[in-house]
Design a protein around this motif. Structure first.
Motif, short mmCIF file in Angstrom:
data_model
loop_
_atom_site.label_atom_id
_atom_site.label_comp_id
_atom_site.label_asym_id
_atom_site.label_seq_id
_atom_site.Cartn_x
_atom_site.Cartn_y
_atom_site.Cartn_z
N LEU A 36 0.81 -1.21 0.00
CA LEU A 36 0.00 0.00 0.00
C LEU A 36 0.85 1.27 0.00
O LEU A 36 0.55 2.22 -0.72
CB LEU A 36 -0.93 -0.01 1.22
CG LEU A 36 -1.82 1.23 1.40
CD1 LEU A 36 -2.70 1.46 0.17
CD2 LEU A 36 -2.68 1.10 2.65
N GLN A 37 1.93 1.29 0.79
CA GLN A 37 2.75 2.51 0.85
C GLN A 37 3.44 2.80 -0.47
O GLN A 37 3.65 3.96 -0.83
CB GLN A 37 3.75 2.40 2.00
CG GLN A 37 3.10 2.46 3.37
CD GLN A 37 4.10 2.62 4.50
OE1 GLN A 37 5.25 3.05 4.29
NE2 GLN A 37 3.70 2.29 5.71
N ASP A 38 3.82 1.75 -1.21
CA ASP A 38 4.38 1.97 -2.55
C ASP A 38 3.31 2.47 -3.50
O ASP A 38 3.55 3.38 -4.31
CB ASP A 38 4.97 0.66 -3.09
CG ASP A 38 6.24 0.25 -2.39
OD1 ASP A 38 7.00 1.14 -1.96
OD2 ASP A 38 6.50 -0.96 -2.28
N TRP B 216 -8.75 6.41 -6.50
CA TRP B 216 -7.92 5.21 -6.64
C TRP B 216 -7.64 4.56 -5.29
O TRP B 216 -7.66 3.34 -5.15
CB TRP B 216 -6.58 5.57 -7.27
CG TRP B 216 -6.63 6.07 -8.67
CD1 TRP B 216 -7.67 5.98 -9.56
CD2 TRP B 216 -5.59 6.74 -9.38
NE1 TRP B 216 -7.34 6.56 -10.76
CE2 TRP B 216 -6.06 7.03 -10.68
CE3 TRP B 216 -4.29 7.13 -9.03
CZ2 TRP B 216 -5.28 7.69 -11.63
CZ3 TRP B 216 -3.52 7.79 -9.98
CH2 TRP B 216 -4.01 8.06 -11.27
N MET B 217 -7.36 5.39 -4.27
CA MET B 217 -6.92 4.88 -2.98
C MET B 217 -8.05 4.45 -2.07
O MET B 217 -7.88 3.56 -1.23
CB MET B 217 -6.07 5.94 -2.25
CG MET B 217 -4.83 6.41 -3.01
SD MET B 217 -3.79 5.09 -3.67
CE MET B 217 -3.40 4.17 -2.19
N VAL B 218 -9.23 5.06 -2.20
CA VAL B 218 -10.34 4.78 -1.29
C VAL B 218 -11.27 3.69 -1.84
O VAL B 218 -11.67 2.78 -1.10
CB VAL B 218 -11.14 6.07 -1.00
CG1 VAL B 218 -12.39 5.77 -0.19
CG2 VAL B 218 -10.26 7.07 -0.26
N ARG B 219 -11.61 3.79 -3.12
CA ARG B 219 -12.52 2.79 -3.71
C ARG B 219 -11.77 1.48 -4.01
O ARG B 219 -10.59 1.50 -4.33
CB ARG B 219 -13.14 3.29 -5.01
CG ARG B 219 -14.06 4.49 -4.84
CD ARG B 219 -14.85 4.76 -6.12
NE ARG B 219 -15.88 3.74 -6.32
CZ ARG B 219 -15.81 2.73 -7.17
NH1 ARG B 219 -14.72 2.56 -7.92
NH2 ARG B 219 -16.79 1.87 -7.28
N GLY C 237 -7.35 0.51 -0.63
CA GLY C 237 -6.36 0.34 0.43
C GLY C 237 -6.57 1.31 1.58
O GLY C 237 -6.22 1.01 2.72
N TRP C 238 -7.17 2.47 1.31
CA TRP C 238 -7.44 3.45 2.36
C TRP C 238 -8.82 3.13 2.95
O TRP C 238 -9.79 3.87 2.77
CB TRP C 238 -7.38 4.86 1.80
CG TRP C 238 -5.97 5.33 1.51
CD1 TRP C 238 -4.86 4.55 1.35
CD2 TRP C 238 -5.54 6.68 1.34
NE1 TRP C 238 -3.76 5.33 1.08
CE2 TRP C 238 -4.15 6.65 1.07
CE3 TRP C 238 -6.19 7.91 1.37
CZ2 TRP C 238 -3.40 7.80 0.85
CZ3 TRP C 238 -5.45 9.06 1.15
CH2 TRP C 238 -4.07 9.02 0.89
#
Length: 267
Positions: free
Chosen positions: A43-45, A179-182, A190-191
């Motif tokens: 996730l961090q990448d 991109w990050m929430v859905r 991932g969020w």
């Protein structure tokens, strides 16, 4: 709400759901900078790759993909590790000569140093954004205001990091958050602790013109007020996920094999 309004909303929802089922899949992603996120399992990448890919998502799509690829190639297998080990000097050297329309290597360096400071303080961009939000916020705007300021804290990233308090629609940052929430077949997510219902439609010229066709706005400018109005319209269709149809709708005008004429026929 009148019976006719209820029918109109239901009718539009059925048509958009058809588009979602048809186009919201991996084979329609290219050419879209989202495709770069699929290269990272951690996730961090992925969030570092995402902030790069979204911040450069303007101009001709071929150039966008070329510029994002260039930056991520320099960053190697782990963009997060690259950022953690970065210094102003190393970034200035590695991105010297970089140019993407109005963006220069100095802008990239400033944004990445902002990301490094965030990681040092919070551990990740995700934890930072969470801390910037209040659970009672109706949208991600309050969190986005603080997050953008933190990302700009180590230099001048220019327009790569828009400031929502200045009225910008913040299309690229809202794209990043989508991109990050859905999480579905297209958006990797991932969020997880941020609710999809707080997202705002990533408003660019394509989505603005489509929203005019759909009757979701009559406003003359594609700014944050317009983005919020359009998002409100989509919320009536999908209260828990107002940006659900963004990817499917924006295939029209992005891909050569799907034209606006096709959209007119479907709607």
């Amino acid at each position: 709400m009148s019976h006719n309004q209820e029918y109109s909303i239901k009718n539009l929802e059925q048509k958009l759901e058809f588009l979602y089922k048809k186009y919201n899949c991996r084979k329609y992603v290219h050419p879209d900078p989202l495709e770069f996120l699929y290269n990272y399992n951690e996730l961090q990448d992925r969030e570092i790759a995402g902030i790069i890919a979204s911040s450069l998502a303007y101009g001709r799509v071929a150039q966008i993909l070329k510029s994002v690829s260039h930056v991520l190639d320099i960053m190697g297998k782990s963009p997060a590790e690259f950022v953690r080990n970065a210094s102003v000097k190393s970034l200035d050297e590695q991105f010297k000569g970089f140019k993407h329309r109005f963006a220069t290597g100095a802008h990239i360096s400033a944004m990445l140093m902002g990301a490094k400071k965030i990681i040092q303080e919070y551990g990740s961009l995700y934890e930072c954004f969470l801390s910037c939000m209040n659970k009672n916020d109706n949208t991600i705007i309050p969190g986005l205001v603080v997050f953008s300021e933190k990302l700009s804290a180590c230099g001048e990233p220019g327009h790569l990091v828009p400031l929502p308090q200045k009225g910008s629609a913040c299309k690229r940052m809202n794209l990043f958050l989508r991109w990050m929430v859905r999480k579905d077949e297209v958006d990797p997510g991932g969020w997880e602790e941020i609710s999809c219902k707080k997202l705002i439609i990533p408003l660019d010229v394509h989505m603005y013109n489509i929203s005019l066709k759909l009757g979701l706005t009559k406003r003359k400018q594609a700014n944050m007020k317009t983005a919020l109005e359009i998002t409100s319209g989509f919320t009536k269709l999908v209260p828990h996920d107002p940006v659900k149809y963004d990817f499917a709708l924006t295939r029209f005008g992005i891909r050569d094999d799907i034209s606006y004429e096709n959209l007119d026929e479907l709607l």
